[in-house]
Design a protein around this motif. Structure first.
Motif, PDB file in Angstrom:
ATOM      1  N   ARG A 109       0.825  -1.205   0.000  1.00 24.30           N
ATOM      2  CA  ARG A 109       0.000   0.000   0.000  1.00 24.30           C
ATOM      3  C   ARG A 109       0.866   1.265   0.000  1.00 24.30           C
ATOM      4  O   ARG A 109       0.477   2.303  -0.542  1.00 24.30           O
ATOM      5  N   TYR A 110       2.041   1.174   0.631  1.00 29.86           N
ATOM      6  CA  TYR A 110       2.871   2.377   0.789  1.00 29.86           C
ATOM      7  C   TYR A 110       3.997   2.479  -0.237  1.00 29.86           C
ATOM      8  O   TYR A 110       4.490   3.570  -0.507  1.00 29.86           O
ATOM      9  N   GLU A 111       4.409   1.326  -0.800  1.00 28.18           N
ATOM     10  CA  GLU A 111       5.528   1.342  -1.749  1.00 28.18           C
ATOM     11  C   GLU A 111       5.375   2.364  -2.877  1.00 28.18           C
ATOM     12  O   GLU A 111       6.325   3.073  -3.194  1.00 28.18           O
ATOM     13  N   PRO A 112       4.184   2.444  -3.491  1.00 31.22           N
ATOM     14  CA  PRO A 112       4.058   3.381  -4.624  1.00 31.22           C
ATOM     15  C   PRO A 112       4.431   4.821  -4.282  1.00 31.22           C
ATOM     16  O   PRO A 112       4.959   5.545  -5.125  1.00 31.22           O
ATOM     17  N   PHE A 113       4.193   5.246  -3.020  1.00 37.24           N
ATOM     18  CA  PHE A 113       4.532   6.624  -2.640  1.00 37.24           C
ATOM     19  C   PHE A 113       6.009   6.910  -2.843  1.00 37.24           C
ATOM     20  O   PHE A 113       6.405   8.015  -3.194  1.00 37.24           O
ATOM     21  N   PHE A 114       6.824   5.881  -2.558  1.00 38.83           N
ATOM     22  CA  PHE A 114       8.270   6.113  -2.564  1.00 38.83           C
ATOM     23  C   PHE A 114       8.905   5.838  -3.925  1.00 38.83           C
ATOM     24  O   PHE A 114      10.089   6.059  -4.114  1.00 38.83           O
ATOM     25  N   LEU A 143      12.704  10.196   0.469  1.00 39.88           N
ATOM     26  CA  LEU A 143      11.758  10.975   1.272  1.00 39.88           C
ATOM     27  C   LEU A 143      10.692  11.551   0.359  1.00 39.88           C
ATOM     28  O   LEU A 143      10.976  12.025  -0.735  1.00 39.88           O
ATOM     29  N   THR A 144       9.475  11.484   0.824  1.00 41.94           N
ATOM     30  CA  THR A 144       8.391  12.063   0.047  1.00 41.94           C
ATOM     31  C   THR A 144       7.451  12.804   1.003  1.00 41.94           C
ATOM     32  O   THR A 144       7.697  12.847   2.210  1.00 41.94           O
ATOM     33  N   SER A 145       6.426  13.426   0.468  1.00 46.61           N
ATOM     34  CA  SER A 145       5.552  14.215   1.338  1.00 46.61           C
ATOM     35  C   SER A 145       4.115  14.084   0.863  1.00 46.61           C
ATOM     36  O   SER A 145       3.855  13.652  -0.261  1.00 46.61           O
ATOM     37  N   PRO A 153       0.685  19.377   6.145  1.00 48.86           N
ATOM     38  CA  PRO A 153       1.748  18.734   5.355  1.00 48.86           C
ATOM     39  C   PRO A 153       2.566  17.761   6.210  1.00 48.86           C
ATOM     40  O   PRO A 153       2.910  18.060   7.351  1.00 48.86           O
ATOM     41  N   TRP A 154       2.864  16.588   5.641  1.00 54.99           N
ATOM     42  CA  TRP A 154       3.643  15.562   6.345  1.00 54.99           C
ATOM     43  C   TRP A 154       4.821  15.146   5.485  1.00 54.99           C
ATOM     44  O   TRP A 154       4.701  15.064   4.263  1.00 54.99           O
ATOM     45  N   LEU A 155       5.932  14.878   6.166  1.00 50.80           N
ATOM     46  CA  LEU A 155       7.064  14.261   5.487  1.00 50.80           C
ATOM     47  C   LEU A 155       6.917  12.766   5.705  1.00 50.80           C
ATOM     48  O   LEU A 155       6.616  12.326   6.813  1.00 50.80           O
ATOM     49  N   GLN A 156       7.114  11.996   4.646  1.00 46.23           N
ATOM     50  CA  GLN A 156       6.940  10.563   4.756  1.00 46.23           C
ATOM     51  C   GLN A 156       8.311   9.894   4.643  1.00 46.23           C
ATOM     52  O   GLN A 156       9.004  10.055   3.643  1.00 46.23           O
ATOM     53  N   ILE A 157       8.677   9.184   5.704  1.00 46.86           N
ATOM     54  CA  ILE A 157      10.019   8.614   5.805  1.00 46.86           C
ATOM     55  C   ILE A 157       9.928   7.085   5.750  1.00 46.86           C
ATOM     56  O   ILE A 157       9.395   6.467   6.674  1.00 46.86           O
ATOM     57  N   PRO A 158      10.428   6.469   4.669  1.00 47.34           N
ATOM     58  CA  PRO A 158      10.345   5.005   4.588  1.00 47.34           C
ATOM     59  C   PRO A 158      11.481   4.331   5.354  1.00 47.34           C
ATOM     60  O   PRO A 158      12.607   4.826   5.380  1.00 47.34           O
ATOM     61  N   TYR A 159      11.181   3.218   5.996  1.00 45.70           N
ATOM     62  CA  TYR A 159      12.182   2.390   6.663  1.00 45.70           C
ATOM     63  C   TYR A 159      12.308   1.103   5.871  1.00 45.70           C
ATOM     64  O   TYR A 159      11.306   0.418   5.628  1.00 45.70           O
ATOM     65  N   GLY A 164      16.389  -4.169   1.491  1.00 40.64           N
ATOM     66  CA  GLY A 164      15.712  -3.151   0.699  1.00 40.64           C
ATOM     67  C   GLY A 164      14.202  -3.278   0.662  1.00 40.64           C
ATOM     68  O   GLY A 164      13.544  -2.608  -0.139  1.00 40.64           O
ATOM     69  N   GLN A 165      13.653  -4.143   1.528  1.00 38.82           N
ATOM     70  CA  GLN A 165      12.186  -4.242   1.566  1.00 38.82           C
ATOM     71  C   GLN A 165      11.639  -3.185   2.519  1.00 38.82           C
ATOM     72  O   GLN A 165      12.201  -2.946   3.591  1.00 38.82           O
ATOM     73  N   LEU A 166      10.519  -2.582   2.117  1.00 41.47           N
ATOM     74  CA  LEU A 166       9.881  -1.571   2.954  1.00 41.47           C
ATOM     75  C   LEU A 166       9.259  -2.258   4.172  1.00 41.47           C
ATOM     76  O   LEU A 166       8.431  -3.157   4.029  1.00 41.47           O
ATOM     77  N   VAL A 167       9.691  -1.852   5.383  1.00 39.90           N
ATOM     78  CA  VAL A 167       9.164  -2.499   6.589  1.00 39.90           C
ATOM     79  C   VAL A 167       8.379  -1.539   7.478  1.00 39.90           C
ATOM     80  O   VAL A 167       7.684  -1.958   8.404  1.00 39.90           O
ATOM     81  N   GLY A 168       8.500  -0.249   7.194  1.00 40.44           N
ATOM     82  CA  GLY A 168       7.766   0.704   8.021  1.00 40.44           C
ATOM     83  C   GLY A 168       7.782   2.090   7.414  1.00 40.44           C
ATOM     84  O   GLY A 168       8.579   2.373   6.507  1.00 40.44           O
ATOM     85  N   VAL A 169       6.888   2.927   7.899  1.00 41.40           N
ATOM     86  CA  VAL A 169       6.820   4.307   7.440  1.00 41.40           C
ATOM     87  C   VAL A 169       6.625   5.192   8.662  1.00 41.40           C
ATOM     88  O   VAL A 169       5.843   4.864   9.552  1.00 41.40           O
TER      89      VAL A 169
END
Ligand code: ZN
Length: 298
Positions: A109-114, A143-145, A153-159, A164-169
């Motif tokens: 769900r979150y991968e596309p943002f980054f 980093l995206t927003s 406004p929010w900064l979105q920080i991927p972990y 290299g797999q997305l495990v958190g935001v």
């Protein structure tokens, strides 16, 4: 909130806290905000980190009490206000580690943002003007927003994990002083930040440990390889194992924040990483981020 974080708040310099509350402290004195004062009768004692008005107070108070009284807040809200003003990340702003996540983190769900990061004006201002972060670091960290329905406004920080797999935001509120400061989607695992950098490390290379993502960006912008650890108490067994495995080939370095909690974190990490090396920030710089922006502005 754990004991260490509470101590961190209690250790915030009383005069600095008073100034953030709008009091003008000069020669360890200010006007007292709790009675009609025309001659400074509030005294600050740096040694005990307390203050007291000799007209209207029967005893000295510390930073948390000062905020509670001045802003008319409950204890918890005063702690949150202080933490927020001083960039201290409270556990309650981290995903709860004891939370047996009923929902696993939905990475798809979150991968596309980054994949197509985009920075709004607030994010650009924060990253490039206030924190002086190198655009290449922003790109590396993906980093995206975004802006929520209320216009915040929010900064979105991927972990990512090492693979290299997305495990958190982690979502960071870009409105100064606004609460909540951080938000996490359900099931997000925001432990060690910037793990993919481990794949770039050559044997013998230096790796810096910072206290939060924003200090990590500053360290990366300064040309160092770095990871961030939210707090020593939040390190999982898996994280500790990963770090101690690395310590045979990598040298770990740290610029602890210039306060007692910063030093305490250093000592706690040193138990996991005996070869962790201590670097001293110049006098007057509270953390690496501040040191970095001052150096760039010079
Ligand atoms: Zn008074």
């Amino acid at each position: 909130m754990d004991k260490i974080q509470l101590q961190k708040l209690r250790d915030l310099p009383i005069e600095g806290v008073a100034e953030r509350l709008g009091l003008r402290v000069k020669h360890h004195k200010s006007l007292c905000p709790f009675h009609a004062d025309s001659h400074p009768s509030m005294s600050y004692r740096v040694k005990t980190n307390t203050c007291r008005c000799f007209v209207c107070m029967s005893q000295s108070i510390g930073p948390i009490d000062l905020v509670m009284r001045h802003l008319n807040m409950e204890f918890k809200d005063a702690c949150r206000w202080l933490a927020d003003e001083h960039n201290i990340i409270l556990d309650e702003w981290q995903p709860d580690p004891t939370d047996v996540a009923p929902q696993p983190f939905d990475a798809s769900r979150y991968e596309p943002f980054f994949e197509h990061p985009w920075l709004n004006e607030a994010a650009r201002k924060f990253l490039f003007h206030e924190r002086m972060i190198d655009p290449r670091v922003v790109w590396w960290c993906r980093l995206t927003s975004w802006t929520d329905r209320k216009g915040v406004p929010w900064l979105q920080i991927p972990y990512y994990n090492k693979e290299g797999q997305l495990v958190g935001v982690q979502n960071r509120n870009l409105v100064k002083g606004a609460l909540p400061r951080f938000r996490f989607p359900p099931g997000a695992e925001c432990g060690i930040y910037n793990l993919p950098v481990l794949n770039l490390l050559k044997p013998g290379e230096q790796l810096f440990i910072t206290e939060g993502a924003s200090d990590c960006w500053a360290m990366l912008s300064a040309g160092h390889k770095a990871i961030a650890i939210p707090s020593a108490t939040l390190l999982t067994k898996k994280d500790k194992e990963l770090l101690s495995q690395l310590s045979s080939t990598i040298s770990f370095h740290m610029y602890p924040d210039q306060d007692e909690p910063g030093e305490r974190l250093f000592l706690q990490l040193q138990q996991v990483l005996p070869n962790l090396q201590h670097h001293q920030l110049p006098k007057g710089c509270k953390d690496f981020s501040e040191f970095f922006t001052l150096r760039i502005k010079d």
